[in-house]
Design a protein around this motif. Structure first.
Motif, PDB file in Angstrom:
ATOM      1  N   ARG A  36      -0.891  -7.220  12.077  1.00  0.00           N
ATOM      2  CA  ARG A  36       0.374  -6.823  11.544  1.00  0.00           C
ATOM      3  C   ARG A  36       0.261  -7.083  10.027  1.00  0.00           C
ATOM      4  NH1 ARG A  36       4.771  -9.577  14.600  1.00  0.00           N
ATOM      5  NH2 ARG A  36       6.087  -8.253  13.124  1.00  0.00           N
ATOM      6  N   ILE A  37      -0.639  -7.009   9.200  1.00  0.00           N
ATOM      7  CA  ILE A  37      -0.720  -7.437   7.702  1.00  0.00           C
ATOM      8  C   ILE A  37      -0.276  -6.246   6.857  1.00  0.00           C
ATOM      9  CG2 ILE A  37      -2.143  -8.318   6.006  1.00  0.00           C
ATOM     10  CD1 ILE A  37      -3.754  -9.992   7.945  1.00  0.00           C
ATOM     11  N   GLY A  38       0.483  -6.329   6.080  1.00  0.00           N
ATOM     12  CA  GLY A  38       1.090  -5.491   5.093  1.00  0.00           C
ATOM     13  C   GLY A  38       1.045  -5.966   3.645  1.00  0.00           C
ATOM     14  N   ALA A  39       1.192  -5.180   2.785  1.00  0.00           N
ATOM     15  CA  ALA A  39       0.916  -5.436   1.364  1.00  0.00           C
ATOM     16  C   ALA A  39       2.082  -4.891   0.576  1.00  0.00           C
ATOM     17  CB  ALA A  39      -0.423  -5.152   0.686  1.00  0.00           C
ATOM     18  N   LEU A  52      -5.839  -1.603  -2.449  1.00  0.00           N
ATOM     19  CA  LEU A  52      -5.992  -2.290  -1.345  1.00  0.00           C
ATOM     20  C   LEU A  52      -5.806  -1.160  -0.155  1.00  0.00           C
ATOM     21  CD1 LEU A  52      -6.686  -5.087   0.114  1.00  0.00           C
ATOM     22  CD2 LEU A  52      -4.374  -5.591   0.121  1.00  0.00           C
ATOM     23  N   GLY A  53      -4.623  -0.628   0.073  1.00  0.00           N
ATOM     24  CA  GLY A  53      -4.545   0.272   1.109  1.00  0.00           C
ATOM     25  C   GLY A  53      -5.464   1.340   1.257  1.00  0.00           C
ATOM     26  N   THR A  54      -5.904   1.848   0.189  1.00  0.00           N
ATOM     27  CA  THR A  54      -7.090   2.992   0.077  1.00  0.00           C
ATOM     28  C   THR A  54      -8.357   2.445  -0.031  1.00  0.00           C
ATOM     29  OG1 THR A  54      -6.580   3.110  -2.371  1.00  0.00           O
ATOM     30  CG2 THR A  54      -5.212   4.463  -1.172  1.00  0.00           C
ATOM     31  N   SER A  55      -8.691   1.269   0.001  1.00  0.00           N
ATOM     32  CA  SER A  55     -10.114   0.757   0.221  1.00  0.00           C
ATOM     33  C   SER A  55     -10.430   0.799   1.592  1.00  0.00           C
ATOM     34  CB  SER A  55     -10.007  -0.899  -0.564  1.00  0.00           C
ATOM     35  OG  SER A  55      -9.945  -0.459  -1.756  1.00  0.00           O
ATOM     36  N   GLY A  56     -11.765   1.096   1.772  1.00  0.00           N
ATOM     37  CA  GLY A  56     -12.271   0.854   2.977  1.00  0.00           C
ATOM     38  C   GLY A  56     -12.047   2.204   4.060  1.00  0.00           C
ATOM     39  N   THR A  57     -12.444   2.124   5.248  1.00  0.00           N
ATOM     40  CA  THR A  57     -12.113   3.092   6.183  1.00  0.00           C
ATOM     41  C   THR A  57     -12.048   2.463   7.190  1.00  0.00           C
ATOM     42  OG1 THR A  57     -14.595   3.701   6.679  1.00  0.00           O
ATOM     43  CG2 THR A  57     -13.460   5.060   4.956  1.00  0.00           C
ATOM     44  N   ALA A  68      -0.034  -1.272   6.330  1.00  0.00           N
ATOM     45  CA  ALA A  68       1.033  -0.808   5.387  1.00  0.00           C
ATOM     46  C   ALA A  68       1.128  -1.268   4.264  1.00  0.00           C
ATOM     47  CB  ALA A  68       2.448  -1.224   6.279  1.00  0.00           C
ATOM     48  N   VAL A  69       1.376  -0.410   3.343  1.00  0.00           N
ATOM     49  CA  VAL A  69       1.674  -0.704   1.874  1.00  0.00           C
ATOM     50  C   VAL A  69       3.237  -0.398   1.451  1.00  0.00           C
ATOM     51  CG1 VAL A  69       0.826  -0.085  -0.361  1.00  0.00           C
ATOM     52  CG2 VAL A  69      -0.746  -0.473   1.428  1.00  0.00           C
ATOM     53  N   ALA A  70       3.599  -1.034   0.748  1.00  0.00           N
ATOM     54  CA  ALA A  70       4.867  -0.820   0.063  1.00  0.00           C
ATOM     55  C   ALA A  70       4.551  -1.018  -1.556  1.00  0.00           C
ATOM     56  CB  ALA A  70       6.216  -1.502   0.697  1.00  0.00           C
ATOM     57  N   GLU A  71       4.828  -0.143  -2.283  1.00  0.00           N
ATOM     58  CA  GLU A  71       4.675  -0.169  -3.731  1.00  0.00           C
ATOM     59  C   GLU A  71       6.024   0.193  -4.477  1.00  0.00           C
ATOM     60  OE1 GLU A  71       4.357   2.092  -6.399  1.00  0.00           O
ATOM     61  OE2 GLU A  71       3.547   3.878  -5.479  1.00  0.00           O
ATOM     62  N   LEU A  72       6.208  -0.445  -5.625  1.00  0.00           N
ATOM     63  CA  LEU A  72       7.543   0.092  -6.461  1.00  0.00           C
ATOM     64  C   LEU A  72       6.944   0.031  -7.782  1.00  0.00           C
ATOM     65  CD1 LEU A  72      10.109  -2.724  -5.492  1.00  0.00           C
ATOM     66  CD2 LEU A  72       9.894  -0.399  -4.387  1.00  0.00           C
ATOM     67  N   SER A  73       6.985   1.463  -8.379  1.00  0.00           N
ATOM     68  CA  SER A  73       6.616   1.659  -9.780  1.00  0.00           C
ATOM     69  C   SER A  73       5.375   1.617  -9.828  1.00  0.00           C
ATOM     70  CB  SER A  73       7.465   0.718 -10.704  1.00  0.00           C
ATOM     71  OG  SER A  73       8.846   1.147 -10.453  1.00  0.00           O
ATOM     72  N   GLY A  74       4.412   1.844  -8.976  1.00  0.00           N
ATOM     73  CA  GLY A  74       2.923   1.483  -9.065  1.00  0.00           C
ATOM     74  C   GLY A  74       2.508   2.612  -9.798  1.00  0.00           C
ATOM     75  N   PRO A  75       1.390   2.553 -10.911  1.00  0.00           N
ATOM     76  CA  PRO A  75       0.711   3.410 -11.402  1.00  0.00           C
ATOM     77  C   PRO A  75      -0.337   3.904 -10.324  1.00  0.00           C
ATOM     78  CG  PRO A  75       0.368   1.497 -12.502  1.00  0.00           C
ATOM     79  CD  PRO A  75       1.331   1.285 -11.492  1.00  0.00           C
ATOM     80  N   VAL A  76      -0.443   4.912  -9.683  1.00  0.00           N
ATOM     81  CA  VAL A  76      -1.416   5.214  -8.853  1.00  0.00           C
ATOM     82  C   VAL A  76      -2.436   6.033  -9.335  1.00  0.00           C
ATOM     83  CG1 VAL A  76       0.150   4.654  -6.549  1.00  0.00           C
ATOM     84  CG2 VAL A  76       0.069   6.962  -7.627  1.00  0.00           C
ATOM     85  N   ASP A  77      -2.173   6.762 -10.304  1.00  0.00           N
ATOM     86  CA  ASP A  77      -3.199   7.727 -10.903  1.00  0.00           C
ATOM     87  C   ASP A  77      -3.345   7.484 -12.560  1.00  0.00           C
ATOM     88  OD1 ASP A  77      -4.879   9.623 -11.413  1.00  0.00           O
ATOM     89  OD2 ASP A  77      -3.677  11.449 -10.810  1.00  0.00           O
ATOM     90  N   PHE A 180      11.043  -0.048   6.457  1.00  0.00           N
ATOM     91  CA  PHE A 180       9.661   0.576   6.404  1.00  0.00           C
ATOM     92  C   PHE A 180       8.575  -0.492   7.105  1.00  0.00           C
ATOM     93  CE2 PHE A 180       5.477   1.295   4.720  1.00  0.00           C
ATOM     94  CZ  PHE A 180       5.222   2.727   5.064  1.00  0.00           C
ATOM     95  N   LEU A 181       8.565  -1.445   6.501  1.00  0.00           N
ATOM     96  CA  LEU A 181       7.645  -2.487   7.017  1.00  0.00           C
ATOM     97  C   LEU A 181       7.736  -3.016   8.287  1.00  0.00           C
ATOM     98  CD1 LEU A 181       7.266  -4.515   3.658  1.00  0.00           C
ATOM     99  CD2 LEU A 181       5.563  -2.944   4.512  1.00  0.00           C
ATOM    100  N   HIS A 182       9.205  -3.139   8.816  1.00  0.00           N
ATOM    101  CA  HIS A 182       9.291  -3.365  10.236  1.00  0.00           C
ATOM    102  C   HIS A 182       8.933  -2.348  11.228  1.00  0.00           C
ATOM    103  CE1 HIS A 182      11.124  -7.414   9.982  1.00  0.00           C
ATOM    104  NE2 HIS A 182      11.992  -6.936   8.798  1.00  0.00           N
TER     105      HIS A 182
END
Length: 187
Positions: A36-39, A52-57, A68-77, A180-182
């Motif tokens: 149950r580790i989220g970021a 971190l969430g999109t690394s690995g398979t 799980a990942v929760a991000e605020l205002s993250g530049p994802v591209d 969301f995280l819960h």
């Protein structure tokens, strides 16, 4: 700004932190449930947790994977195509961050863009942003659509205004992120 080698160090450090938490001795000592580790992160931290969430398979309960990942205002591209709607300031900061002179000739931008690394094994993502902030809202909308097309649960919350990152973390947003995280990590 931070050159690209720091970007890789930071991402590696985040992955190492997850692996450390998941180590049976550390998990037992600190009461961590390794399944149950989220970021969570905002702004540049949002970029790092999305990476971190999109690394690995594979399984989200092993190695450095997060559930799980929760991000605020993250530049994802951070690619040139992702910065089309960005102001010159964000493009300049991105070039400095990645160590590039020109965003149109910046190979590092691919690896630094969570939106270019998605696969079906990635965790669910909460995306919070404001409608008129520094990071174009199109990045968040496009990322949510990409996640949906990949079959990855995403929750996108766009609030009115120009506030950035923790500036949008009012009581209502905190409740949405926590819910969301819960839901994703279990209570």
């Amino acid at each position: 700004m931070v050159p690209v080698r720091r970007l890789h160090l930071s991402r590696s450090t985040a992955a190492l932190a997850v692996e450390w938490m998941r180590d049976p001795g550390n998990a037992e000592k600190y009461g961590i449930d390794p399944n149950r580790i989220g970021a969570f992160g905002g702004s540049a931290g949002g970029n790092l947790v999305a990476l971190l969430g999109t690394s690995g398979t594979g399984a989200l309960t092993t190695g450095s994977r997060v559930a799980a990942v929760a991000e605020l205002s993250g530049p994802v591209d951070l690619r040139a195509s992702g910065l089309v709607n960005a102001g010159d300031g964000l493009t300049r900061i991105t070039c400095e961050y990645l160590g590039c002179d020109n965003i149109n000739r910046c190979a590092q931008s691919i690896d630094a863009s969570a939106s270019s690394r998605l696969d079906r094994s990635d965790p669910p993502v909460f995306i919070g942003t404001s409608s008129d902030e520094f990071i174009p809202v199109s990045q968040s909308r496009d990322f949510a659509a990409q996640l949906d097309r990949a079959g990855i649960r995403a929750e996108l919350v766009v609030v009115p205004g120009f506030l950035h990152s923790i500036g949008i973390l009012d009581e209502g947003m905190r409740a949405r992120v926590a819910a969301f995280l819960h839901a994703e990590l279990g209570r």
